[in-house]
Design a protein around this motif. Structure first.
Motif, mmCIF file in Angstrom:
data_model
loop_
_atom_site.group_PDB
_atom_site.id
_atom_site.type_symbol
_atom_site.label_atom_id
_atom_site.label_comp_id
_atom_site.label_asym_id
_atom_site.label_seq_id
_atom_site.Cartn_x
_atom_site.Cartn_y
_atom_site.Cartn_z
ATOM 1 N N GLU A 102 1.321 9.534 -5.735
ATOM 2 C CA GLU A 102 1.701 10.905 -5.371
ATOM 3 C C GLU A 102 2.766 11.449 -6.313
ATOM 4 N N LEU A 103 3.652 10.586 -6.768
ATOM 5 C CA LEU A 103 4.650 11.009 -7.759
ATOM 6 C C LEU A 103 3.984 11.403 -9.063
ATOM 7 N N LYS A 104 3.019 10.612 -9.506
ATOM 8 C CA LYS A 104 2.330 10.891 -10.766
ATOM 9 C C LYS A 104 1.524 12.192 -10.691
ATOM 10 N N ARG A 105 0.971 12.463 -9.509
ATOM 11 C CA ARG A 105 0.173 13.680 -9.341
ATOM 12 C C ARG A 105 1.015 14.904 -9.020
ATOM 13 N N GLY A 106 2.322 14.715 -8.846
ATOM 14 C CA GLY A 106 3.194 15.838 -8.518
ATOM 15 C C GLY A 106 3.165 16.213 -7.058
ATOM 16 N N MET A 107 2.569 15.365 -6.216
ATOM 17 C CA MET A 107 2.506 15.652 -4.788
ATOM 18 C C MET A 107 3.850 15.381 -4.108
ATOM 19 N N VAL A 108 4.634 14.509 -4.712
ATOM 20 C CA VAL A 108 5.997 14.228 -4.256
ATOM 21 C C VAL A 108 6.931 14.539 -5.410
ATOM 22 N N GLY A 123 1.045 2.150 11.405
ATOM 23 C CA GLY A 123 1.291 1.449 12.669
ATOM 24 C C GLY A 123 2.453 0.487 12.644
ATOM 25 N N PHE A 124 3.342 0.622 11.638
ATOM 26 C CA PHE A 124 4.489 -0.278 11.539
ATOM 27 C C PHE A 124 5.810 0.485 11.720
ATOM 28 N N GLY A 125 5.787 1.677 12.319
ATOM 29 C CA GLY A 125 6.995 2.472 12.448
ATOM 30 C C GLY A 125 7.963 1.900 13.471
ATOM 31 N N LEU A 138 13.051 8.477 -0.717
ATOM 32 C CA LEU A 138 12.033 7.435 -0.707
ATOM 33 C C LEU A 138 12.073 6.620 0.585
ATOM 34 N N ARG A 139 13.279 6.408 1.112
ATOM 35 C CA ARG A 139 13.397 5.681 2.371
ATOM 36 C C ARG A 139 12.702 6.446 3.495
ATOM 37 N N ASP A 140 12.880 7.795 3.504
ATOM 38 C CA ASP A 140 12.245 8.625 4.531
ATOM 39 C C ASP A 140 10.717 8.604 4.384
ATOM 40 N N ILE A 141 10.247 8.744 3.131
ATOM 41 C CA ILE A 141 8.806 8.749 2.890
ATOM 42 C C ILE A 141 8.193 7.393 3.270
ATOM 43 N N CYS A 192 0.834 -1.215 0.000
ATOM 44 C CA CYS A 192 0.000 0.000 0.000
ATOM 45 C C CYS A 192 0.863 1.257 0.000
ATOM 46 N N CYS A 193 1.940 1.238 0.785
ATOM 47 C CA CYS A 193 2.847 2.397 0.835
ATOM 48 C C CYS A 193 3.448 2.672 -0.538
ATOM 49 N N LYS A 194 3.888 1.607 -1.189
ATOM 50 C CA LYS A 194 4.472 1.740 -2.528
ATOM 51 C C LYS A 194 3.458 2.313 -3.512
ATOM 52 N N SER A 195 2.237 1.791 -3.470
ATOM 53 C CA SER A 195 1.192 2.271 -4.372
ATOM 54 C C SER A 195 0.865 3.741 -4.109
ATOM 55 N N ASP A 196 0.781 4.120 -2.837
ATOM 56 C CA ASP A 196 0.480 5.515 -2.475
ATOM 57 C C ASP A 196 1.551 6.471 -2.998
ATOM 58 N N ILE A 197 2.805 6.076 -2.802
ATOM 59 C CA ILE A 197 3.913 6.952 -3.204
ATOM 60 C C ILE A 197 3.966 7.105 -4.722
ATOM 61 N N LEU A 198 3.730 6.030 -5.450
ATOM 62 C CA LEU A 198 3.715 6.108 -6.917
ATOM 63 C C LEU A 198 2.607 7.036 -7.405
#
Length: 338
Positions: free
Chosen positions: A306-312, A336-338, A324-327, A298-304
């Motif tokens: 956000e990259l496509k939308r220019g949010m990241v 809840g996995f921090g 990417l490691r920080d994000i 899910c994290c990977k999908s979210d970040i991708l």
């Protein structure tokens, strides 16, 4: 072939634009810039087309617009006048004679255009100066005419007619007709955007003429403006493929973005493998491993997304791993996995 230049007069009402325009036209044959054969040629073939907004828009129409505050009326009339200028330029650059009638698409008075076109019938050589006489207090108004000169590869220059606001109010009161409400003059003076060649390269051929002095002083100013027009004629606005440039840049950005997203996907797959390996090494139970795997996906999908939308935004491949490691770490914490 006819050489064409658009010269825009700008200034608040009562600044003396119309008076100066007449001074320019009166001096056309005696004070054309240039030397030798060039000066002789220009003095014989200089043709002026005065585009006076006050003359083209009937006074009763102008009064109605001001008093009734008709929405978008000014914009419509200005567009009609500019379209007439476009038509004139096209006819000047055409090999055929001026035979097509000019149609009025509004109650603007374009008789001066028709008269000028009739006068130009049969002329193939010489110089035409289209003199725009209007307030043009926003640079965007003047820029529209610059765009025309760039499109048709003709000269462009600006003349800022300046005077004290108090003096312009006095002159406005002395007009026998067509007086402009004083609050409009004051508002224009406050909002006026003077040509700024140092800031905008398209305004490089600009000059300021102060009309506070006596009318006689305008004669020398007219000579300076004629010299400016001569420079603009010798250096016409060059057409640039801006639309193609923008398209090319957009394609480059898209390619770069797709490359970044592809690289990010690879990096995050490696990060997921690292997290799973660490969890496995800690003898994490099977259910936790399953939840962690789903969370990482899910994290990977979210970040991708956000990259496509220019949010990241990732500026380079070198920045990928660290950022990417920080994000990833932040998102895992949120799950809840921090």
């Amino acid at each position: 072939m006819l050489d064409v230049c658009i010269a825009v007069l700008c200034g608040i009402p009562g600044s003396g634009k119309s008076t100066f325009a007449k001074t320019l036209i009166r001096n056309k044959k005696d004070n054309i810039a240039g030397t030798g054969q060039e000066q002789e040629k220009n003095s014989e073939s200089f043709n002026w087309m005065l585009v006076s907004y006050d003359d083209i828009i009937p006074s009763d129409t102008e009064k109605h617009i001001i008093e009734k505050e008709v929405p978008n009326a000014w914009k419509l009339y200005r567009e009609n006048i500019q379209n007439a200028v476009v038509y004139l330029i096209q006819r000047l650059q055409s090999d055929s004679e001026f035979t097509e009638p000019m149609e009025d698409r509004s109650d603007c008075c374009f008789e001066s255009f028709r008269t000028f076109m009739q006068r130009m019938v049969g002329k193939k050589n010489g110089t035409v100066v289209i003199l725009i006489d209007d307030n043009m207090y926003y640079s965007s108004m003047r820029y529209k005419y610059y765009q025309l000169t760039r499109k048709y590869n003709i000269g462009f220059c600006q003349v800022h007619i300046e005077c004290d606001t108090d003096l312009s109010l006095v002159r406005n009161r002395q007009r026998p007709s067509g007086q402009v409400p004083e609050d409009i003059i004051l508002n224009m003076a406050a909002r006026f955007e003077a040509p700024n060649p140092e800031q905008s390269s398209w305004e490089k051929y600009s000059i300021k003429i102060n009309t506070n002095a006596s009318p006689e002083a305008l004669e020398n100013s007219a000579i300076q403006v004629l010299e400016l027009i001569s420079k603009a004629l010798s250096d016409p606005s060059m057409p640039i493929m801006e639309e193609l440039d923008q398209t090319s840049k957009e394609v480059d950005r898209q390619i770069c973005s797709e490359n970044i997203i592809h690289q990010a996907d690879i990096v995050m797959r490696k990060l997921i493998a690292e997290y799973m390996s660490q969890a496995k090494g800690q003898n994490t139970d099977r259910n936790h491993m399953k939840s962690l795997s789903a969370c990482l996906s899910c994290c990977k999908s979210d970040i991708l997304q956000e990259l496509k939308r220019g949010m990241v935004y990732l500026s380079s491949d070198e920045e990928l791993l660290g950022k990417l490691r920080d994000i990833f770490h932040e998102k895992l914490g949120a799950y809840g996995f921090g």
